[in-house]
Scaffold this motif. Sequence first.
Motif, PDB file in Angstrom:
ATOM      1  N   GLU A  23     -17.348  13.971  52.165  1.00 56.99           N
ATOM      2  CA  GLU A  23     -17.749  14.913  53.208  1.00 56.99           C
ATOM      3  C   GLU A  23     -18.476  14.160  54.314  1.00 56.99           C
ATOM      4  O   GLU A  23     -19.400  13.390  54.060  1.00 56.99           O
ATOM      5  CB  GLU A  23     -18.676  15.979  52.616  1.00 56.99           C
ATOM      6  CG  GLU A  23     -19.090  17.023  53.611  1.00 56.99           C
ATOM      7  CD  GLU A  23     -20.021  18.063  53.006  1.00 56.99           C
ATOM      8  OE1 GLU A  23     -20.680  18.760  53.790  1.00 56.99           O
ATOM      9  OE2 GLU A  23     -20.089  18.167  51.765  1.00 56.99           O
ATOM     10  N   GLY A  66     -21.743  10.200  55.736  1.00 55.79           N
ATOM     11  CA  GLY A  66     -21.491  10.804  54.431  1.00 55.79           C
ATOM     12  C   GLY A  66     -22.050   9.911  53.341  1.00 55.79           C
ATOM     13  O   GLY A  66     -22.537   8.807  53.602  1.00 55.79           O
ATOM     14  N   ARG A  97     -12.018  11.800  54.696  1.00 58.19           N
ATOM     15  CA  ARG A  97     -12.139  13.175  54.169  1.00 58.19           C
ATOM     16  C   ARG A  97     -11.075  13.455  53.107  1.00 58.19           C
ATOM     17  O   ARG A  97     -11.326  14.191  52.156  1.00 58.19           O
ATOM     18  CB  ARG A  97     -12.031  14.168  55.311  1.00 58.19           C
ATOM     19  CG  ARG A  97     -13.285  14.221  56.165  1.00 58.19           C
ATOM     20  CD  ARG A  97     -13.187  15.281  57.262  1.00 58.19           C
ATOM     21  NE  ARG A  97     -14.427  15.381  57.999  1.00 58.19           N
ATOM     22  CZ  ARG A  97     -14.541  15.134  59.296  1.00 58.19           C
ATOM     23  NH1 ARG A  97     -13.483  14.785  60.021  1.00 58.19           N
ATOM     24  NH2 ARG A  97     -15.707  15.239  59.885  1.00 58.19           N
ATOM     25  N   SER A  98      -9.876  12.883  53.266  1.00 60.16           N
ATOM     26  CA  SER A  98      -8.820  13.107  52.278  1.00 60.16           C
ATOM     27  C   SER A  98      -9.173  12.502  50.926  1.00 60.16           C
ATOM     28  O   SER A  98      -8.603  12.863  49.904  1.00 60.16           O
ATOM     29  CB  SER A  98      -7.484  12.547  52.767  1.00 60.16           C
ATOM     30  OG  SER A  98      -7.441  11.139  52.657  1.00 60.16           O
TER      31      SER A  98
END
Length: 172
Positions: free
Chosen positions: A28, A39, A23-24
Amino acid sequence: MARIPDEELEQLKRGVDLAALVRSKGIELKPHGSKDLVGLSPFTEEQTASFIVTPGKNLWHCMSSGQGGSVIDFLMKHDGVSFRHAALLLKEENPQLFGGKAVTKATAPKLAAPVAFDGDDQTLFAQVLDYYQERLRQTPAALDYLCSRGITGEAVEAFGLGYADRTLGLRL
């Protein structure tokens, strides 16, 4: 080249939250079934999500490219860095600080340089010596080796001994 101990690698693979790292990087993730997250793949152009993260095992698999692995493998593939560089980044950095957007090879997170590049030769040499001395202090295996050879802590300090573990090149 100094090896990264297997225990450290296993600790990184278990301890770093893969979903948070992914996520970083601006990917998503949404729930997929009862255990997985899904994702869009950062490695291929796709319209249908096929990048699977399994938080329980801390592993990922990209169905469209056929690749997968641990947090180290993800960072190597995503940021275009070596195995050693990826392991050091995960060890020294908080994954949430890696940035929130896709990163290319040219903008991979860098480790801080231990020298001031604008110094004269003598200053740079002293900074390199200080770096290697600090690496020795932070490497129990190297200190144990010296001790087994009869080299005491007093001798290490008196002669300014250091440990060239080949990490300086990663930081420059």
